[in-house]
Design a protein around this motif. Structure first.
Motif, PDB file in Angstrom:
ATOM      1  N   PRO A 217     -68.967 -17.809 -42.950  1.00 45.98           N
ATOM      2  CA  PRO A 217     -68.373 -18.888 -42.159  1.00 45.98           C
ATOM      3  C   PRO A 217     -68.261 -20.181 -42.954  1.00 45.98           C
ATOM      4  CG  PRO A 217     -70.677 -18.611 -41.573  1.00 45.98           C
ATOM      5  CD  PRO A 217     -70.331 -17.480 -42.504  1.00 45.98           C
ATOM      6  N   GLN A 218     -67.260 -20.982 -42.612  1.00 43.75           N
ATOM      7  CA  GLN A 218     -67.224 -22.333 -43.151  1.00 43.75           C
ATOM      8  C   GLN A 218     -68.522 -23.037 -42.764  1.00 43.75           C
ATOM      9  OE1 GLN A 218     -63.441 -24.563 -42.934  1.00 43.75           O
ATOM     10  NE2 GLN A 218     -62.699 -22.897 -41.634  1.00 43.75           N
ATOM     11  N   LYS A 219     -69.029 -23.867 -43.651  1.00 44.49           N
ATOM     12  CA  LYS A 219     -70.340 -24.468 -43.405  1.00 44.49           C
ATOM     13  C   LYS A 219     -70.300 -25.550 -42.336  1.00 44.49           C
ATOM     14  CE  LYS A 219     -72.267 -23.429 -47.936  1.00 44.49           C
ATOM     15  NZ  LYS A 219     -72.893 -23.979 -49.170  1.00 44.49           N
ATOM     16  N   ARG A 220     -69.236 -26.334 -42.317  1.00 44.27           N
ATOM     17  CA  ARG A 220     -69.126 -27.399 -41.319  1.00 44.27           C
ATOM     18  C   ARG A 220     -67.658 -27.542 -40.912  1.00 44.27           C
ATOM     19  NH1 ARG A 220     -74.119 -29.818 -41.197  1.00 44.27           N
ATOM     20  NH2 ARG A 220     -73.464 -31.093 -39.446  1.00 44.27           N
ATOM     21  N   LEU A 221     -67.445 -27.922 -39.660  1.00 41.64           N
ATOM     22  CA  LEU A 221     -66.097 -28.188 -39.158  1.00 41.64           C
ATOM     23  C   LEU A 221     -66.095 -29.504 -38.387  1.00 41.64           C
ATOM     24  CD1 LEU A 221     -65.030 -24.685 -37.794  1.00 41.64           C
ATOM     25  CD2 LEU A 221     -63.982 -25.898 -39.708  1.00 41.64           C
ATOM     26  N   ALA A 423     -66.908 -21.041 -31.768  1.00 39.24           N
ATOM     27  CA  ALA A 423     -67.227 -21.633 -33.075  1.00 39.24           C
ATOM     28  C   ALA A 423     -67.185 -20.579 -34.177  1.00 39.24           C
ATOM     29  CB  ALA A 423     -68.608 -22.282 -33.022  1.00 39.24           C
ATOM     30  N   ALA A 427     -64.854 -20.770 -37.460  1.00 38.81           N
ATOM     31  CA  ALA A 427     -65.492 -20.818 -38.777  1.00 38.81           C
ATOM     32  C   ALA A 427     -65.089 -19.656 -39.674  1.00 38.81           C
ATOM     33  CB  ALA A 427     -67.010 -20.827 -38.608  1.00 38.81           C
ATOM     34  N   HIS A 428     -64.543 -18.575 -39.089  1.00 34.33           N
ATOM     35  CA  HIS A 428     -64.210 -17.385 -39.885  1.00 34.33           C
ATOM     36  C   HIS A 428     -62.713 -17.168 -40.088  1.00 34.33           C
ATOM     37  CE1 HIS A 428     -68.422 -16.278 -38.918  1.00 34.33           C
ATOM     38  NE2 HIS A 428     -68.360 -15.613 -40.054  1.00 34.33           N
ATOM     39  N   THR A 464     -69.324 -33.638 -37.101  1.00 35.74           N
ATOM     40  CA  THR A 464     -69.027 -32.262 -37.494  1.00 35.74           C
ATOM     41  C   THR A 464     -70.009 -31.305 -36.828  1.00 35.74           C
ATOM     42  OG1 THR A 464     -70.440 -32.265 -39.459  1.00 35.74           O
ATOM     43  CG2 THR A 464     -68.175 -33.029 -39.736  1.00 35.74           C
ATOM     44  N   ASP A 466     -72.238 -27.894 -37.422  1.00 36.26           N
ATOM     45  CA  ASP A 466     -72.832 -27.059 -38.467  1.00 36.26           C
ATOM     46  C   ASP A 466     -72.604 -25.599 -38.098  1.00 36.26           C
ATOM     47  OD1 ASP A 466     -74.324 -25.697 -40.307  1.00 36.26           O
ATOM     48  OD2 ASP A 466     -76.216 -26.719 -39.877  1.00 36.26           O
ATOM     49  N   THR A 467     -71.650 -24.967 -38.759  1.00 33.83           N
ATOM     50  CA  THR A 467     -71.312 -23.576 -38.473  1.00 33.83           C
ATOM     51  C   THR A 467     -71.856 -22.610 -39.530  1.00 33.83           C
ATOM     52  OG1 THR A 467     -69.163 -23.985 -39.553  1.00 33.83           O
ATOM     53  CG2 THR A 467     -69.232 -24.129 -37.158  1.00 33.83           C
ATOM     54  N   SER A 468     -72.703 -23.117 -40.396  1.00 40.09           N
ATOM     55  CA  SER A 468     -73.194 -22.300 -41.513  1.00 40.09           C
ATOM     56  C   SER A 468     -74.061 -21.141 -41.029  1.00 40.09           C
ATOM     57  CB  SER A 468     -73.996 -23.160 -42.495  1.00 40.09           C
ATOM     58  OG  SER A 468     -75.135 -23.728 -41.853  1.00 40.09           O
TER      59      SER A 468
END
Length: 479
Positions: A217-221, A423, A427-428, A464, A466-468
């Protein structure tokens, strides 16, 4: 006419839909395939702390549909999955003739039929295959509920997708847990051996779904904060404070969450009001960010399909640029300006508007046919939503990437597990620039218990999310 028994109806509805798919040689040969053994549903009801206005309607409550399922692999191992989604009846089943209670009741009745249809399905498969096979039966169930309840308007396809989405989510969740990995690691040929041409047509021959999702996943959005049409901007707009300790004005929210992204709800039937609203939001935001020493705010505009025609949108953009050039430049995209029924409103083409800003479909995006029609009509982007189903969202994301369309992931004021689901989707999917999370504003009570376990998702401090950590087995939310 003699009324069918519930069991007979389920069997006949499912059989006709399944036969249609047999022509595509459905029936996964993958050793990773699962079968459904059990499906259970439950509901939760919440009141909003403050109302939200969109599409000309004011909403002050929500009902969550929760789904638990049990699946079994060919080797005998089993796993349980969980899915949850708000039954957004005002958004997915808008009506001038049916009451809130009537449309919500229809969705609940449909949910019970979908539960029985899903629990009766015994063919092994991947979750995407299972959902694709079952969708025709779900749509038939919606038609049957409309007839049985003698509804003045039939249940729309979008409403059926929303009702079915937690079932699809629960199956994906169980599938990932059974294979002890995050769902987004189960979309390659090892697990889903059917290529995308089976679902999206010959343009996708030889391609698999994992090509269009991120392994990690992207770490932050950045978080898009919703500015509803009745939300107070400044202190003078408040008649009586809620007084629950949460922010109540836009500057308070910006300070509290460190916001940089705002989604502005507009009416679409009052040009002067819409322009003035964005001008006011831009003024308050600019002043607040200046005090914070922050530059670079970003806006999205959502008309919820209320613009009478594309001319209204063009006039709006022209007037807004005249009033606040900097505010105009901050607009990242415009969401669903005109009616969701694209086939009926073919004259509302977006070619000229899309040259100014990305214009995305949201309510219109119910299948590949509408995505392709939207492209033909000049729309340049799509809004993906977990509430339309994990399977469909992934397939539409693949199509949007293939055809180089702008993409965003939208919210349905999703709390708890449904926000984690949303989320995870954002993130993916490559290219998603931001995420929404409106429940923290309007229904924070439904997030209780989740905030402590997933603080990065539910507690926003720097604008943001945290989607990590969205890499746990299944969809990542354990009820």
């Amino acid at each position: 006419m003699r009324k069918m028994s519930r069991r007979t109806w389920i069997e006949s509805t499912f059989l006709s839909s399944f036969v249609a798919w047999r022509g595509k040689t459905f029936g996964s040969q993958s050793s990773m395939a699962i079968s459904i053994e059990e499906v259970k549903t439950s509901y939760e009801d919440y009141r909003y702390r403050t109302p939200i206005k969109f599409g000309g309607s004011v909403v002050d409550r929500v009902t969550l549909l929760n789904v638990n399922c049990l699946v079994r692999a060919k080797n005998g191992t089993s796993a349980r999955g969980f899915g949850s989604m708000p039954l957004g009846n005002v958004w997915s089943f808008p009506s001038q003739r049916l009451s809130y209670e009537t449309t919500l009741g229809a969705m609940k009745e449909l949910a019970e039929k979908i539960s029985e249809i899903t629990a009766s399905y015994r063919e092994p498969g991947h979750p995407v295959e299972i959902n694709t096979a079952l969708e025709p039966a779900y749509l038939k169930a919606a038609a049957a509920v409309s007839q049985d309840l003698k509804l003045a308007e039939p249940i729309p396809k979008l409403c059926t997708l929303v009702t079915a989405s937690p079932f699809d989510a629960a199956i994906h969740d169980a599938y990932g847990k059974l294979h002890r990995r995050n769902c987004y690691l189960t979309y390659g040929p090892e697990f889903l051996n059917r290529d995308l041409a089976e679902f999206l047509g010959r343009d996708f021959k030889g391609e698999h779904l994992d090509r269009y999702v991120l392994v990690s996943p992207q770490k932050r959005l950045p978080l898009y904060h919703l500015v509803g049409a009745v939300d107070p901007l400044v202190e003078a707009d408040i008649a009586s404070r809620v007084g629950d300790g949460l922010p109540e004005t836009l500057p308070e929210w910006i300070q509290y969450n460190g916001l940089t992204h705002l989604k502005i709800k507009l009416n679409g039937n009052d040009l002067k009001w819409d322009v003035e609203r964005v001008v006011a939001v831009d003024r308050v935001t600019t002043e607040t960010q200046k005090r914070r020493g922050v530059e670079g705010s970003v806006y999205s505009l959502d008309f919820n399909e209320k613009c009478p025609n594309v001319g209204y949108l063009l006039d709006f953009l022209r007037l807004l640029k005249e009033r606040t050039p900097a505010g105009y430049d901050r607009i990242q995209y415009v969401e669903q300006p005109t009616a969701r029924d694209l086939k009926t409103h073919r004259a509302n083409t977006m070619h000229e508007a899309a040259r100014l800003k990305p214009v995305v479909i949201d309510e219109s995006l119910t299948d590949l046919e509408n995505l392709m029609l939207a492209r033909e009509m000049g729309y340049s982007g799509v809004a993906l939503k977990a509430c339309k189903g994990q399977s469909q969202s992934l397939l539409m994301a693949a199509a949007a990437q293939k055809y180089k369309m702008f993409m965003c992931v939208q919210d349905l004021t999703c709390p708890g597990a449904s926000l984690i689901h949303s989320a995870g989707l954002a993130a993916h999917i490559p290219g998603i620039a931001a995420i929404e999370a409106n429940a923290r504003q309007y229904c924070p009570v439904a997030n209780r218990g989740w905030e402590e376990r997933f603080p990065g998702i539910f507690r926003i401090k720097d604008g943001t999310m945290d989607t990590s950590g969205l890499n746990l087995p299944g969809l990542g939310a354990v009820p």
